[in-house]
Design a protein around this motif. Structure first.
Motif, PDB file in Angstrom:
ATOM      1  N   HIS A  34     -35.711  20.942 -21.732  1.00 22.91           N
ATOM      2  CA  HIS A  34     -35.164  19.859 -22.074  1.00 22.91           C
ATOM      3  C   HIS A  34     -33.839  19.595 -21.641  1.00 22.91           C
ATOM      4  O   HIS A  34     -33.187  18.436 -21.296  1.00 22.91           O
ATOM      5  N   ASN A  35     -32.999  20.604 -21.409  1.00 23.35           N
ATOM      6  CA  ASN A  35     -31.661  20.554 -20.816  1.00 23.35           C
ATOM      7  C   ASN A  35     -31.826  20.155 -19.396  1.00 23.35           C
ATOM      8  O   ASN A  35     -30.909  19.359 -18.968  1.00 23.35           O
ATOM      9  N   ASN A  40     -37.153  17.671 -29.489  1.00 16.89           N
ATOM     10  CA  ASN A  40     -36.119  17.286 -29.898  1.00 16.89           C
ATOM     11  C   ASN A  40     -35.247  17.775 -30.747  1.00 16.89           C
ATOM     12  O   ASN A  40     -34.123  17.629 -30.887  1.00 16.89           O
ATOM     13  N   VAL A  82     -29.319  12.745 -31.276  1.00 15.34           N
ATOM     14  CA  VAL A  82     -29.396  13.763 -32.069  1.00 15.34           C
ATOM     15  C   VAL A  82     -29.097  13.364 -33.372  1.00 15.34           C
ATOM     16  O   VAL A  82     -28.004  12.861 -33.791  1.00 15.34           O
ATOM     17  N   HIS A 139     -32.636  20.654 -29.196  1.00 15.21           N
ATOM     18  CA  HIS A 139     -31.076  20.635 -29.065  1.00 15.21           C
ATOM     19  C   HIS A 139     -30.400  21.487 -29.958  1.00 15.21           C
ATOM     20  O   HIS A 139     -29.137  21.490 -30.181  1.00 15.21           O
ATOM     21  N   TRP A 140     -30.930  22.540 -30.506  1.00 15.30           N
ATOM     22  CA  TRP A 140     -30.525  23.330 -31.237  1.00 15.30           C
ATOM     23  C   TRP A 140     -30.299  25.064 -30.595  1.00 15.30           C
ATOM     24  O   TRP A 140     -29.381  25.427 -31.022  1.00 15.30           O
ATOM     25  N   ASN A 185     -24.951  18.401 -21.017  1.00 13.49           N
ATOM     26  CA  ASN A 185     -25.655  17.800 -22.189  1.00 13.49           C
ATOM     27  C   ASN A 185     -25.864  18.738 -23.412  1.00 13.49           C
ATOM     28  O   ASN A 185     -25.674  19.931 -22.839  1.00 13.49           O
ATOM     29  N   SER A 186     -26.226  18.380 -24.288  1.00 14.48           N
ATOM     30  CA  SER A 186     -26.501  19.187 -25.386  1.00 14.48           C
ATOM     31  C   SER A 186     -27.916  19.875 -25.511  1.00 14.48           C
ATOM     32  O   SER A 186     -28.106  20.435 -26.575  1.00 14.48           O
ATOM     33  N   ALA A 187     -28.730  19.382 -24.744  1.00 12.39           N
ATOM     34  CA  ALA A 187     -29.986  19.804 -24.733  1.00 12.39           C
ATOM     35  C   ALA A 187     -30.200  21.341 -24.226  1.00 12.39           C
ATOM     36  O   ALA A 187     -29.134  21.885 -23.379  1.00 12.39           O
ATOM     37  N   HIS A 212     -32.572  16.560 -19.297  1.00 10.79           N
ATOM     38  CA  HIS A 212     -31.121  15.668 -19.617  1.00 10.79           C
ATOM     39  C   HIS A 212     -30.267  15.418 -18.569  1.00 10.79           C
ATOM     40  O   HIS A 212     -29.519  14.449 -18.219  1.00 10.79           O
TER      41      HIS A 212
END
Length: 198
Positions: free
Chosen positions: A152-153, A120, A36, A124-125, A134-136, A156
């Motif tokens: 994405h989450n 990406n 990230v 992640h935002w 996770n941060s996704a 991950h």
């Protein structure tokens, strides 16, 4: 008018083919853990990071050790921009110079500067999370355009799974293509199917 509609249709098809190929082969076949760098750096500079890592021998040794160059790589894809030039010539041959350049320009804009970095960057935002480990994030609507990559989450949480959707409300277009390819025995599924436990 007919050429304009054909150009738009070809642009959408080429972009979605690139999205699905990237999702199915490069990402799901060779899952990784993206670093990230912040939303704007990835959203605006994603292509730079990919080019940089594609030239990094340590990255290739770690993440691409089982990928060998084939006939297409040796003659076309490893020759810098030759693949893009061939695509441009083909588009111009089929649609004429103006519409051919339009297709290639819009495809480049959509794929390289909008869809791929949104996975990406935006992924992640902003978005929802099924898993807190996770941060996704997941962006369900965008998943329709990114071959499911915007889930994405989920990816991950289960990076080795070829299926990115875990809820009925999530659609993973690449998973549909993967199932069809497996059904006609062009690929073999390896990995687990994900089920949401909560």
């Amino acid at each position: 008018m007919l050429k304009a509609l054909l150009a738009v249709a070809i642009t959408v098809l080429v972009t979605q083919a690139a999205v699905l190929a990237t999702s199915i082969y490069l990402h799901r076949g060779l899952a990784h853990r993206p670093l990230v760098h912040g939303f704007w750096k990835i959203q605006l500079g994603n292509v730079y990071y990919y080019i940089r890592e594609a030239r990094n021998p340590e990255t290739l040794a770690r993440w691409a050790k089982d990928i060998r160059e084939d006939w297409w790589d040796r003659r076309l894809f490893s020759k810098g921009t030759l693949g893009g030039i061939c695509g441009l010539v083909l588009a111009m041959t089929v649609l004429g110079p103006a519409w051919g350049m339009f297709v290639v320009a819009v495809h480049l804009l959509l794929y390289v500067f909008v869809l791929a970095p949104s996975i990406n960057g935006l992924g992640h935002w902003w978005g929802r999370k099924n898993f807190g480990n996770n941060s996704a994030t997941n962006i369900r609507v965008l998943a329709w355009l990114t071959g499911g990559e915007s889930l994405h989450n989920n990816h991950h949480a289960y990076p080795s799974s070829p299926k990115f959707s875990v809820r009925r409300s999530e659609f993973d277009p690449s998973w549909v293509v993967i199932k069809v390819l497996a059904a006609v025995r062009l690929i073999t599924l390896v990995g687990e199917k994900v089920k949401l436990t909560s």
